[in-house]
Scaffold this motif. Structure first.
Motif, PDB file in Angstrom:
ATOM      1  N   THR A  15       3.941  -8.944  -2.873  1.00  0.00           N
ATOM      2  CA  THR A  15       4.862  -8.226  -2.460  1.00  0.00           C
ATOM      3  C   THR A  15       5.790  -7.332  -3.422  1.00  0.00           C
ATOM      4  OG1 THR A  15       6.297 -10.016  -2.450  1.00  0.00           O
ATOM      5  CG2 THR A  15       5.013  -9.524  -0.258  1.00  0.00           C
ATOM      6  N   ASP A  16       5.666  -7.632  -4.882  1.00  0.00           N
ATOM      7  CA  ASP A  16       6.579  -6.950  -5.541  1.00  0.00           C
ATOM      8  C   ASP A  16       6.286  -5.515  -5.495  1.00  0.00           C
ATOM      9  OD1 ASP A  16       7.439  -9.184  -6.371  1.00  0.00           O
ATOM     10  OD2 ASP A  16       6.484  -9.328  -8.086  1.00  0.00           O
ATOM     11  N   ARG A  17       7.334  -4.565  -5.767  1.00  0.00           N
ATOM     12  CA  ARG A  17       7.068  -3.296  -5.815  1.00  0.00           C
ATOM     13  C   ARG A  17       6.962  -2.285  -7.053  1.00  0.00           C
ATOM     14  NH1 ARG A  17       7.429  -1.556  -0.595  1.00  0.00           N
ATOM     15  NH2 ARG A  17       7.706   0.626  -1.138  1.00  0.00           N
ATOM     16  N   GLY A  18       6.773  -3.124  -7.934  1.00  0.00           N
ATOM     17  CA  GLY A  18       6.497  -2.565  -9.435  1.00  0.00           C
ATOM     18  C   GLY A  18       7.885  -2.238 -10.211  1.00  0.00           C
ATOM     19  N   PRO A  19       7.842  -1.551 -11.225  1.00  0.00           N
ATOM     20  CA  PRO A  19       6.552  -0.483 -11.424  1.00  0.00           C
ATOM     21  C   PRO A  19       5.630  -1.110 -12.410  1.00  0.00           C
ATOM     22  CG  PRO A  19       8.329   0.102 -12.985  1.00  0.00           C
ATOM     23  CD  PRO A  19       8.952  -1.158 -11.859  1.00  0.00           C
ATOM     24  N   TRP A  20       4.447  -0.355 -12.422  1.00  0.00           N
ATOM     25  CA  TRP A  20       3.331  -0.707 -13.346  1.00  0.00           C
ATOM     26  C   TRP A  20       2.963   0.613 -14.001  1.00  0.00           C
ATOM     27  CZ3 TRP A  20       3.288  -2.692  -8.443  1.00  0.00           C
ATOM     28  CH2 TRP A  20       3.407  -4.127  -8.288  1.00  0.00           C
ATOM     29  N   ARG A  21       2.592   0.313 -15.370  1.00  0.00           N
ATOM     30  CA  ARG A  21       2.175   1.740 -16.076  1.00  0.00           C
ATOM     31  C   ARG A  21       0.740   1.312 -16.759  1.00  0.00           C
ATOM     32  NH1 ARG A  21       5.637   4.257 -21.061  1.00  0.00           N
ATOM     33  NH2 ARG A  21       4.517   2.866 -22.123  1.00  0.00           N
ATOM     34  N   VAL A  22      -0.285   2.064 -16.421  1.00  0.00           N
ATOM     35  CA  VAL A  22      -1.799   1.935 -16.908  1.00  0.00           C
ATOM     36  C   VAL A  22      -2.159   2.885 -17.330  1.00  0.00           C
ATOM     37  CG1 VAL A  22      -3.922   1.028 -15.967  1.00  0.00           C
ATOM     38  CG2 VAL A  22      -2.133   0.134 -14.970  1.00  0.00           C
ATOM     39  N   ASP A  23      -2.775   2.848 -18.404  1.00  0.00           N
ATOM     40  CA  ASP A  23      -3.379   3.975 -19.304  1.00  0.00           C
ATOM     41  C   ASP A  23      -4.952   3.516 -19.380  1.00  0.00           C
ATOM     42  OD1 ASP A  23      -1.420   5.530 -20.042  1.00  0.00           O
ATOM     43  OD2 ASP A  23      -0.530   4.061 -21.499  1.00  0.00           O
ATOM     44  N   VAL A  24      -5.727   4.703 -19.064  1.00  0.00           N
ATOM     45  CA  VAL A  24      -7.234   4.572 -18.985  1.00  0.00           C
ATOM     46  C   VAL A  24      -8.058   5.468 -19.590  1.00  0.00           C
ATOM     47  CG1 VAL A  24      -9.033   4.438 -17.397  1.00  0.00           C
ATOM     48  CG2 VAL A  24      -6.777   3.792 -16.677  1.00  0.00           C
ATOM     49  N   ARG A  33      -3.024   8.351 -17.064  1.00  0.00           N
ATOM     50  CA  ARG A  33      -1.908   7.601 -17.057  1.00  0.00           C
ATOM     51  C   ARG A  33      -1.521   7.416 -15.857  1.00  0.00           C
ATOM     52  NH1 ARG A  33       3.171   7.478 -20.846  1.00  0.00           N
ATOM     53  NH2 ARG A  33       1.532   5.988 -22.075  1.00  0.00           N
ATOM     54  N   ILE A  34      -1.445   6.219 -15.141  1.00  0.00           N
ATOM     55  CA  ILE A  34      -1.350   5.693 -13.724  1.00  0.00           C
ATOM     56  C   ILE A  34       0.060   5.195 -13.675  1.00  0.00           C
ATOM     57  CG2 ILE A  34      -2.082   4.649 -11.740  1.00  0.00           C
ATOM     58  CD1 ILE A  34      -4.955   4.466 -13.116  1.00  0.00           C
ATOM     59  N   VAL A  35       0.915   5.846 -13.103  1.00  0.00           N
ATOM     60  CA  VAL A  35       2.300   5.307 -13.011  1.00  0.00           C
ATOM     61  C   VAL A  35       2.353   4.675 -11.474  1.00  0.00           C
ATOM     62  CG1 VAL A  35       4.916   5.306 -12.909  1.00  0.00           C
ATOM     63  CG2 VAL A  35       3.174   6.295 -15.001  1.00  0.00           C
ATOM     64  N   ARG A  36       2.735   3.301 -11.036  1.00  0.00           N
ATOM     65  CA  ARG A  36       2.523   2.853  -9.747  1.00  0.00           C
ATOM     66  C   ARG A  36       3.944   2.277  -9.377  1.00  0.00           C
ATOM     67  NH1 ARG A  36      -0.166   2.554  -5.021  1.00  0.00           N
ATOM     68  NH2 ARG A  36      -0.022   0.535  -4.036  1.00  0.00           N
ATOM     69  N   GLY A  37       4.586   2.544  -8.373  1.00  0.00           N
ATOM     70  CA  GLY A  37       5.782   1.544  -7.730  1.00  0.00           C
ATOM     71  C   GLY A  37       6.921   2.182  -8.075  1.00  0.00           C
ATOM     72  N   ASN A  38       8.056   1.674  -7.578  1.00  0.00           N
ATOM     73  CA  ASN A  38       9.379   1.845  -7.742  1.00  0.00           C
ATOM     74  C   ASN A  38      10.002   1.824  -9.147  1.00  0.00           C
ATOM     75  OD1 ASN A  38       9.324   0.772  -4.456  1.00  0.00           O
ATOM     76  ND2 ASN A  38       9.779   2.761  -4.879  1.00  0.00           N
ATOM     77  N   ARG A  62       0.892  -1.137  -0.083  1.00  0.00           N
ATOM     78  CA  ARG A  62      -0.026   0.057   0.017  1.00  0.00           C
ATOM     79  C   ARG A  62       0.741   1.238   0.123  1.00  0.00           C
ATOM     80  NH1 ARG A  62      -5.055  -1.233   4.111  1.00  0.00           N
ATOM     81  NH2 ARG A  62      -5.968  -3.072   3.094  1.00  0.00           N
ATOM     82  N   ASP A  63       2.136   0.957   0.488  1.00  0.00           N
ATOM     83  CA  ASP A  63       2.983   2.422   0.737  1.00  0.00           C
ATOM     84  C   ASP A  63       3.699   2.906  -0.754  1.00  0.00           C
ATOM     85  OD1 ASP A  63       4.683   0.430   0.427  1.00  0.00           O
ATOM     86  OD2 ASP A  63       6.051   1.099   2.067  1.00  0.00           O
ATOM     87  N   LEU A  64       3.148   2.178  -1.861  1.00  0.00           N
ATOM     88  CA  LEU A  64       4.080   2.564  -2.950  1.00  0.00           C
ATOM     89  C   LEU A  64       3.583   4.012  -3.536  1.00  0.00           C
ATOM     90  CD1 LEU A  64       3.803  -0.902  -4.974  1.00  0.00           C
ATOM     91  CD2 LEU A  64       5.790   0.050  -3.814  1.00  0.00           C
TER      92      LEU A  64
END
Length: 542
Positions: free
Chosen positions: A175-184, A61-66, A42-44
């Motif tokens: 537990t993986d800390r990313g990153p992820w890139r999602v476009d909506v 555009r959503i970018v989440r994680g390290n 949750r802290d990402l």
């Protein structure tokens, strides 16, 4: 809505990853509303940038994680042969096997100097699949660089084994800390005055890239759509592998009971629906059952056809079922009015449903506005008994909804195939078993396609009636991708009331303003696909 004017040779500037330059872009460190994406701890960190593309259409555009997760690394996944202890010693090597076979391979590898380990793979349950242990995998080494894993794979190959270099971030660990890139892409029908359409390009059979389909229609934005035939051995490349309705016309039959996405050009009433179908050919008082529409006779991609299909008449994803006794109808949309050749017989009809030719072998040009019927095997006798030059043959096709009721789409309706279902009535509802994504004799297929992270394209509708189209990049270290379970969780977190998985992997593509804004995963770049969903700035004719 079909927008099948010929696609010209277009010089499209593709700069993957760039967002369109719009004055209304508004970055924020947290989402403008609703929860963060349910990916990783949750802290990402998470950022969202929202751009208005046209009235009623936004891109977020959503970018989440390290950028880097030190716990993730490259490794080599070894294909496991049956082995002496396997229940099926003659089975071909696969990623997952029983514990005894995995232990046997790991012991052999250690004797040859490889740092081999055996890992159990567990998968979560879904609405119609119990999940649990899929099998064991064997891996060697842990490397910071892909090049090091590739070198280890070369040594493995030299020792007589097969395997692949993989990134552990694609395994799907929570537990993986990313990153992820999602476009909506979000289309709000209350403010939208354009057109929401599906396009397959100049003809149903050929493949086109999403960017070409978008540019040919002057679309504001586009994403790839349904599953399609890729290998000529599985049928006609580009042909939808499931239901395809364009401008209200059924041009490809459903895979029995699998979900599909129903769209209307005004973006109102988008929904996820499961269809079956009924097809008949009538001549005077005679009626023949129809096996398919606009596909190579005898080849049923993703299965889900008739009782005589082998190995099954149920949906089975990424499998081509066969049936030597087939009767298929063809329309001018298939390969520009040219039908596939082969053994059997073909009744060619003019625009008034009159038989103008009966030819064998089958295959050739259709008359202007004409159609045809192709028969193989035992269906040849059925067709030749009713098809005589000058006779009238009528083809009737009817879509049936989940309750078995006829569904008659309007000329402003498009339907594309999909699967599995992800969200139903606001709750996660994943259906891999019903939709043919569970291969009982091949857990490795489920492991690679459902369990592991991949690029994904998702679609659905939220509680406000807005159509939402989503792409998530994957198969890279800069964006891990989504498992099917994560896809469902992401769809629900975005507020989707109903959602479904579209074609993904190398097909996943999003285009805005003639520019590919995501990063397709194929090494060769953007993949030509069967059809695409287009957001147009104004209403278009057919």
């Amino acid at each position: 809505m079909r927008l099948c004017a010929a696609v010209a040779a277009l010089g499209i500037a593709a700069t993957p990853g760039a967002l369109p330059a719009q004055a209304s872009a508004s970055p924020s460190p947290r989402p403008p509303s609703g929860p963060t994406l349910p990916l990783g701890p949750r802290d990402l960190p998470e950022t969202r940038t929202t751009t208005t593309l046209q009235p009623g259409v936004t891109l977020t555009r959503i970018v989440r994680g390290n950028a880097e997760d030190p716990a993730l690394h490259w490794t080599v996944e070894v294909s496991i042969p049956g082995g002496d202890t396997s229940p099926d010693p003659d089975a071909p090597p696969t990623a997952l096997k029983d514990r005894a076979s995995a232990d046997e391979l790991a012991a052999d590898l250690r004797q040859k100097g490889f740092e081999a380990r055996v890992e159990r793979v567990r998968t979560p349950p879904t609405a119609d699949y119990t999940g649990g242990t899929l099998g064991r995998r064997v891996r060697i080494g842990a490397y910071d660089a892909q090049s090091d894993a590739t070198a280890a794979r070369a040594r493995l190959t030299a020792a007589g084994y097969t395997g692949s270099a993989v990134y552990t971030g694609w395994d799907g660990e929570a537990t993986d800390r990313g990153p992820w890139r999602v476009d909506v892409l979000t289309v709000d029908p209350r403010r939208f005055h354009g057109s929401l359409d599906a396009s397959y390009g100049p003809d149903l059979e050929a493949r086109e890239t999403t960017s070409r389909l978008s540019a040919a229609a002057d679309a504001t934005a586009a994403v790839n759509a349904g599953f399609f035939v890729l290998d000529p051995k599985a049928g006609a490349p580009g042909d939808p592998a499931g239901v395809g309705v364009y401008d209200g016309r059924l041009l490809s039959e459903p895979v029995a009971g699998r979900p599909s996405l129903v769209l209307h050009d005004n973006a109102r009433g988008t929904r996820v629906t499961r269809f079956t179908w009924r097809g008949r050919v009538t001549a005077d008082e005679t009626s023949l059952s129809l096996g398919g529409v606009n596909r190579v006779p005898g080849l049923i991609r993703n299965c889900g056809g008739t009782a005589g299909d082998v190995p099954t008449s149920l949906p089975l994803h990424d499998v081509t079922c066969t049936n030597p006794n087939d009767l298929v109808a063809f329309t001018p949309e298939f390969k520009g009015g040219r039908t596939p050749g082969g053994e059997g017989v073909e009744a060619v009809l003019d625009a008034h449903d009159r038989v103008v030719e009966v030819r064998s072998p089958r295959g050739g040009i259709l008359p202007p506005g004409g159609t045809s019927l192709q028969a193989t095997g035992r269906r040849v006798a059925d067709l030749t008994a009713v098809a005589h030059v000058g006779d009238r043959l009528r083809v009737h096709t009817t879509l049936l909804d989940a309750r078995g009721r006829p569904y008659r789409p309007s000329p402003r309706t498009d339907i594309v195939n999909a699967g599995p279902e992800l969200v139903r009535d606001g709750r996660i509802h994943i259906t891999p078993a019903a939709d043919g994504m569970v291969h009982p004799d091949d857990p490795s297929w489920y492991y690679g396609w459902v369990h592991k992270r991949n690029p994904r394209t998702l679609a659905g509708v939220d509680a406000a009636g807005r159509t939402v189209l989503v792409t998530a990049d994957g198969r890279a270290t800069r964006s891990l991708g989504l498992s099917i379970a994560e896809s469902a969780a992401v769809a629900r977190s975005l507020g989707l009331r109903d959602a479904v998985n579209l074609d993904g992997g190398g097909s996943t593509t999003m285009v805005t303003d003639d520019t590919v804004i995501n990063t397709p995963s194929d090494a060769t770049g953007e993949r030509p696909v069967g059809d695409a969903l287009l957001i147009l700035p104004r209403k278009h004719g057919g």
